[in-house]
Design an enzyme around this catalytic site. Structure first.
Site, short mmCIF file in Angstrom:
data_model
loop_
_atom_site.label_atom_id
_atom_site.label_comp_id
_atom_site.label_asym_id
_atom_site.label_seq_id
_atom_site.Cartn_x
_atom_site.Cartn_y
_atom_site.Cartn_z
NE ARG A 33 5.95 -15.91 1.78
CZ ARG A 33 4.79 -15.96 1.17
NH1 ARG A 33 3.78 -15.26 1.63
NH2 ARG A 33 4.62 -16.68 0.07
CD GLU A 177 -4.53 -18.42 -5.17
OE1 GLU A 177 -5.10 -18.49 -4.07
OE2 GLU A 177 -3.38 -18.00 -5.31
CE LYS A 219 -5.06 -14.97 -4.58
NZ LYS A 219 -4.97 -14.61 -3.18
N GLY A 263 4.81 -13.68 -6.39
CA GLY A 263 6.26 -13.48 -6.25
C GLY A 263 6.76 -12.28 -7.03
NE ARG A 294 4.52 -14.69 -2.68
CZ ARG A 294 4.79 -15.65 -3.56
NH1 ARG A 294 6.03 -16.06 -3.71
NH2 ARG A 294 3.83 -16.20 -4.27
P1 13P Z 1 0.83 -13.95 -3.53
O1 13P Z 1 0.18 -12.65 -3.84
O2 13P Z 1 2.02 -13.84 -2.63
O3 13P Z 1 1.08 -14.77 -4.76
O4 13P Z 1 -0.21 -14.78 -2.69
C1 13P Z 1 -1.50 -14.85 -3.13
C2 13P Z 1 -2.13 -16.02 -2.52
O5 13P Z 1 -3.14 -15.88 -1.88
C3 13P Z 1 -1.54 -17.33 -2.72
O6 13P Z 1 -2.49 -18.30 -2.43
#
Ligand code: 13P
Length: 347
Positions: A33, A177, A219, A263, A294
């Site tokens: 990034r 997640e 998540k 994204g 992001r």
């Molecule tokens: P993003 O919100 O950029 O998808 O990232 C969340 C995250 O913690 C990825 O593991």
């Protein structure tokens, strides 16, 4: 396992409609990034960037917990204050990413499994002593021709459940997640089908590994059409599909669901989350919140662009004040520079 402690942590993370800030990009991701914006990929640049974030005035008004990375949890501000201390003083609960990344899944071309279970028990103990109260493990599931396979979904769900059980034993709330990726030209229905299948398997494995649902956070991705799908559904259609999918697969005992942004633009991710809360909040068993990386940081990163020598003077991040209605709080967590700072930075 100390369930009251886990419950207290989960509640602190999402009180007053707050959410999580995922500032836990791994080294390669953070460097990628930075590179795309011409920012030097150095230890000091990464530290300065994280300092900029943790010292954001008012951050604790919208952010209940911040997810750190192994490098970051050990870092300090220029004045010598550990980031963990700065966060706690701002009323933000420190968390830590503990997975060690998604690697190619042997015998399953195009699919990945997240690694990091070896030695996890000891690492959790160390992070807990450093002040972390919750943890994160991300599994990634791609949609494509013939994928995801059952083998890939099962392997990732099993690892998530093993991780979650170890976290609870160590007194940390596991943020579980399973991310169904947005890449591809598939339609929203396909994302719905895959997300439901993945979530069902994740909860089957969590049950099998005796994870206490009241002491965890989910998540997930939102249910969205693929990023290159020609038909992009409306904000309301995405909100409806996402909530309906979750209602089918997520037990009511889970206290909170905090979405990743995956994204999506900052505006889109916030608009979709707001639509879910506006349309469904009073009927849902769990809180719906955000755990964006992001969608919170990217606009600020693009403005900052690594102005290390002067950032203290004019590159601070500002969180706009929460709106009158708390339902819209998510939209207001996006970092903004004050207008005068923005002018200076562009000059
Ligand atoms: P993003 O919100 O950029 O998808 O990232 C969340 C995250 O913690 C990825 O593991």
């Amino acid at each position: 396992m100390n369930l009251p402690q886990l419950r207290d942590t989960a509640q602190a993370l999402f009180s007053d409609d707050k959410g999580l800030l995922a500032m836990d990009e791994s080294l390669p991701t953070c460097n990628k990034r930075f590179a795309s914006l011409g920012i030097p990929q150095t230890l000091e640049a990464r530290r300065a960037y994280r300092e900029l974030i943790v010292t954001t005035p008012g951050l604790g008004e919208s952010i209940g917990g911040a997810i750190l990375f192994d490098e970051t949890i050990r870092q300090k501000t220029k004045d010598g204050a550990p980031f963990v201390t700065v966060l706690i003083e701002a009323g933000i609960v420190p968390g830590i990413k503990v997975d060690q990344g998604a690697k190619d899944l042997a015998a399953f071309p195009g699919e990945r499994v997240t690694e990091g279970l070896d030695g996890l028990r000891d690492r959790l103990g160390e992070y807990s002593r450093m002040g972390a109260r919750f943890a994160k493990w991300r599994a990634v599931i791609a949609i494509g021709d013939g994928i995801p396979s059952r083998g890939c979904i099962e392997a990732n769900a099993h690892a998530l459940a093993r991780y979650a059980a170890l976290c609870q034993q160590a007194g940390l709330v596991p943020v579980v997640e399973p991310e169904v990726l947005m890449e591809g030209n598939h339609a929203l229905d396909r994302c719905f089908e895959v997300t439901e299948k993945v979530l069902r398997e994740v909860f089957r494995q969590l049950y099998s590994q005796r994870v206490t649902l009241e002491g965890m956070v989910l998540k997930p991705n939102m249910v969205v059409p693929g990023a290159s799908c020609p038909h992009q559904d409306t904000v309301e259609e995405v909100a409806d599909a996402t909530v309906n999918c979750l209602l089918r697969a997520v037990p009511a005992a889970v206290p909170a669901i905090a979405f990743l942004s995956g994204g999506q633009s900052a505006e889109m991710a916030s608009a979709r989350l707001n639509a879910m809360n506006l349309r469904f909040k009073s009927r849902l068993p769990w809180a719906l919140a955000f755990s964006f990386a992001r969608a919170i940081q990217q606009p600020a990163l693009e403005l900052w662009r690594g102005r290390i020598p002067t950032y203290r003077r004019h590159s601070r991040l500002y969180i706009t004040a929460p709106s009158a209605t708390r339902l819209r709080a998510a939209a207001n967590t996006l970092p903004r520079w004050r207008r005068d700072d923005r002018k200076q930075a562009q000059s």
